[in-house]
Design a protein around this motif. Structure first.
Motif, short mmCIF file in Angstrom:
data_model
loop_
_atom_site.label_atom_id
_atom_site.label_comp_id
_atom_site.label_asym_id
_atom_site.label_seq_id
_atom_site.Cartn_x
_atom_site.Cartn_y
_atom_site.Cartn_z
N GLY A 1 6.69 2.19 -11.10
CA GLY A 1 6.61 2.06 -9.64
C GLY A 1 7.22 3.25 -8.92
N ARG A 2 7.05 3.26 -7.60
CA ARG A 2 7.40 4.43 -6.79
C ARG A 2 8.86 4.51 -6.39
NH1 ARG A 2 6.83 4.88 -1.04
NH2 ARG A 2 6.93 7.06 -0.38
N SER A 3 9.56 3.37 -6.31
CA SER A 3 10.92 3.43 -5.78
C SER A 3 11.86 4.07 -6.80
CB SER A 3 11.41 2.04 -5.38
OG SER A 3 11.25 1.17 -6.44
N VAL B 1 5.49 7.57 -16.32
CA VAL B 1 6.56 7.07 -15.47
C VAL B 1 6.05 6.28 -14.26
CG1 VAL B 1 8.70 7.74 -14.27
CG2 VAL B 1 7.95 9.01 -16.27
N THR B 2 4.81 6.50 -13.83
CA THR B 2 4.28 5.70 -12.71
C THR B 2 4.27 4.21 -13.04
OG1 THR B 2 2.04 6.11 -13.52
CG2 THR B 2 2.81 7.48 -11.67
N GLY B 3 4.32 3.88 -14.33
CA GLY B 3 4.38 2.46 -14.73
C GLY B 3 5.58 1.75 -14.14
N CYS C 1 -0.17 -5.84 -4.29
CA CYS C 1 0.39 -4.80 -5.18
C CYS C 1 1.89 -4.83 -4.99
CB CYS C 1 -0.19 -3.44 -4.81
SG CYS C 1 -1.97 -3.40 -4.91
N THR C 2 2.47 -5.97 -5.18
CA THR C 2 3.84 -6.26 -4.77
C THR C 2 4.69 -6.72 -5.96
OG1 THR C 2 2.88 -8.38 -4.13
CG2 THR C 2 3.34 -6.85 -2.37
N PRO C 3 6.02 -6.70 -5.83
CA PRO C 3 6.88 -7.17 -6.92
C PRO C 3 6.58 -8.65 -7.25
CG PRO C 3 8.16 -5.98 -5.27
CD PRO C 3 6.79 -6.16 -4.69
N VAL D 1 2.91 -3.28 4.20
CA VAL D 1 4.16 -3.13 3.44
C VAL D 1 5.09 -4.26 3.83
CG1 VAL D 1 4.02 -0.62 3.10
CG2 VAL D 1 5.01 -1.51 5.21
N SER D 2 6.30 -4.28 3.26
CA SER D 2 7.19 -5.40 3.54
C SER D 2 7.80 -5.29 4.94
CB SER D 2 8.31 -5.46 2.49
OG SER D 2 9.14 -4.34 2.63
N GLU D 3 8.32 -6.41 5.37
CA GLU D 3 8.89 -6.55 6.72
C GLU D 3 9.89 -5.43 7.07
OE1 GLU D 3 10.69 -10.36 6.76
OE2 GLU D 3 10.35 -10.65 8.91
N ASN D 4 10.76 -5.11 6.09
CA ASN D 4 11.81 -4.12 6.37
C ASN D 4 11.55 -2.79 5.67
OD1 ASN D 4 13.32 -6.05 7.86
ND2 ASN D 4 13.90 -6.98 5.89
N SER D 5 10.29 -2.50 5.43
CA SER D 5 9.95 -1.30 4.67
C SER D 5 10.40 -0.02 5.38
CB SER D 5 8.43 -1.24 4.47
OG SER D 5 8.07 -0.01 3.90
N ALA D 6 10.91 0.92 4.58
CA ALA D 6 11.26 2.24 5.12
C ALA D 6 10.00 2.99 5.56
CB ALA D 6 11.99 3.05 4.03
N ALA E 1 0.81 -1.23 0.00
CA ALA E 1 0.00 0.00 0.00
C ALA E 1 0.84 1.27 0.00
CB ALA E 1 -0.95 -0.01 1.19
N SER E 2 2.16 1.16 0.18
CA SER E 2 2.97 2.37 0.05
C SER E 2 3.27 2.68 -1.41
CB SER E 2 4.30 2.22 0.82
OG SER E 2 5.06 1.16 0.28
N GLY E 3 3.01 1.72 -2.31
CA GLY E 3 3.31 1.90 -3.73
C GLY E 3 2.19 2.59 -4.48
N TYR E 4 2.42 2.81 -5.77
CA TYR E 4 1.47 3.57 -6.58
C TYR E 4 0.15 2.84 -6.81
CZ TYR E 4 5.04 7.06 -7.81
OH TYR E 4 5.97 8.06 -7.79
N THR E 5 0.23 1.56 -7.21
CA THR E 5 -1.03 0.86 -7.50
C THR E 5 -1.78 0.59 -6.20
OG1 THR E 5 0.00 -1.34 -7.48
CG2 THR E 5 -0.13 -0.22 -9.61
N GLY E 6 -1.03 0.31 -5.13
CA GLY E 6 -1.66 0.07 -3.82
C GLY E 6 -2.42 1.29 -3.34
N ASP F 1 -5.46 4.48 -18.35
CA ASP F 1 -4.63 4.93 -17.24
C ASP F 1 -3.93 3.68 -16.71
OD1 ASP F 1 -3.72 5.48 -14.58
OD2 ASP F 1 -4.99 7.27 -14.57
N ASN F 2 -2.60 3.66 -16.77
CA ASN F 2 -1.86 2.45 -16.36
C ASN F 2 -2.13 2.05 -14.92
OD1 ASN F 2 -0.21 4.97 -16.07
ND2 ASN F 2 1.10 3.60 -14.89
N LEU F 3 -2.35 3.04 -14.04
CA LEU F 3 -2.55 2.69 -12.62
C LEU F 3 -3.99 2.26 -12.35
CD1 LEU F 3 -0.58 5.58 -10.85
CD2 LEU F 3 0.16 3.22 -11.21
#
Ligand SMILES: NC(=O)C1=CN([C@@H]2O[C@H](COP(=O)(O)OP(=O)(O)OC[C@H]3O[C@@H](n4cnc5c(N)ncnc54)[C@H](OP(=O)(O)O)[C@@H]3O)[C@@H](O)[C@H]2O)C=CC1
Ligand SMILES: CC(=O)N[C@@H](CCC(=O)OP(=O)(O)O)C(=O)O
Length: 338
Positions: A192-194, A188-190, A81-83, A34-39, A9-14, A310-312
């Motif tokens: 992802g956010r990182s 560019v959102t295609g 909404c994950t890799p 989000v992931s275990e070690n998410s910033a 959920a921290s990402g664009y599609t989430g 809209d890609n998202l």
């Protein structure tokens, strides 16, 4: 209300998905992860996605894949909404726990293990589930989507491309001796956010990438049942995809047959708009629609079709919600258009 959780959920599609679910009359958010070690672990969702300030008051909870069974027990469905590689295992854990999963990654879109290895770079650990997965191209697969627990939501470029090509394939209008050529440009959102160098502000221009080896080429080919040439481009805008598709029709085909193919395929499908003019990205950004328009040259037998999404949204989050609507017995456009 049907309770759904969103992983990534921290990402664009989430974020788009959380926004749609928040307003949806039949669904509500059970948890955002989000992931275990998410910033971003334990940050407020709206601190990451400021457009939801004072609207979605939730914390991003970090999880490992081992916590999936507990999350499944606390909701009716999970959106991933994950890799791709993270989704492979999480999907398997949801299915083993008896849950319903909508995976927005490419982890379960292809059936051939060798092709997955070639295009995604990993050996798939759950080949048994690949046969169970239903491809969530909502306008084309509604009956199967309604009765499965594993929905693999299509990629953004494949959604734009297949929406344009499948009516012609169904009507047997494509000359199979000549490969359809798809040239598509994404915002560019295609990506992802990182942060990545290729998507940084000063690098983005207009350029092709993944030429002749993008993973969406086998995805389009498999779900069209016809090989294609696919060339993606990155454009200097935030969201949207415009795909220009050139193909040869079978000898003797005419414009009336093409018009009839599209009208038949999309009769009653309110999220596909058959336009009387060339669509543009501004027509579809922030909307759940696919816009299509075409012209036929009777002298050469070639057809040009343009598809815009809209890609998202139609390329990810809103199509996932269409699938969830179908799976839980609602109209495909529920909560997306009224
Ligand atoms: N962007 C687009 O237009 C489209 C994207 N997709 C696909 O959808 C998926 C999400 O894309 P997008 O939103 O753009 O990506 P982002 O990079 O914007 O977001 C990815 C999210 O996944 C989370 N995440 C990463 N690893 C894990 C893990 N192991 N466990 C739990 N969460 C994890 C990240 O959180 P954190 O790192 O903070 O933990 C982040 O919230 C991808 O598979 C993508 O290929 C599909 C169609 C279109
Ligand atoms: C601009 C850009 O980088 N776009 C992405 C496609 C995003 C998408 O549809 O994703 P998945 O198949 O990964 O789910 C890409 O070409 O990899």
């Amino acid at each position: 209300m049907i309770r759904v959780s969103i992983v990534g959920a921290s990402g664009y599609t989430g974020a788009e998905l959380a926004g749609i679910i928040h307003k949806h009359p039949e669904f509500e958010i059970a948890g955002l992860y989000v992931s275990e070690n998410s910033a971003d672990a334990y940050k407020a969702f709206s601190a990451i996605h400021g457009q939801f300030a004072y609207q979605i008051d939730r914390t991003l909870i970090p999880i490992s894949e081992n916590q999936i069974p507990k999350i499944v027990a606390e909701c009716d469905a999970l959106f991933l909404c994950t890799p791709h590689e993270a989704s492979v295992e999480m999907v398997a854990k949801v299915i083993a726990s008896g849950g319903v999963v909508f995976d927005l990654s490419g982890a379960y879109r292809l059936s051939d293990l060798a092709v997955i290895k070639q295009y995604y770079g990993f050996s798939h650990k759950h080949p048994d589930l690949l046969t169970q997965a239903v491809y969530g191209l909502a306008e084309w697969n509604s009956a199967n989507i309604a009765k499965t627990n594993l929905i693999s939501v299509p990629g953004c470029y494949p959604t734009a491309s297949l929406s344009a090509l499948k009516p012609l394939k169904e009507a047997k209008l494509i000359d199979t001796n000549v490969l359809p050529v798809i040239n598509a440009t994404s915002g560019v959102t295609g990506a992802g956010r990182s942060a990545k160098l290729s998507s940084s502000f000063c690098e983005v221009s207009l350029n092709p990438y993944g030429v002749l080896n993008h993973r969406h080429q086998p995805e389009i080919t498999e779900h069209l049942g016809n090989p294609v040439i696919f060339t993606p481009h990155l454009g200097n805008f935030k969201r949207g995809i415009l795909a220009t598709i050139t193909l040869k029709l079978v000898d003797g085909a005419n414009l009336n047959q093409v018009n009839a193919a599209y009208a038949t395929a999309y009769e009653g499908k309110s999220l596909v708009r058959l336009r009387q003019a060339w669509p543009s990205i501004k027509d579809v950004e922030n909307t759940p629609f696919v816009d299509l328009h075409w012209e036929f040259d009777p002298n050469t037998g070639y057809l040009v079709v343009v598809s815009a999404i809209d890609n998202l949204l139609k390329g990810a989050a809103s199509q996932a919600v269409q699938c969830a609507n179908l799976r839980f017995g609602f109209d495909s456009g529920r909560g997306l258009i009224q």
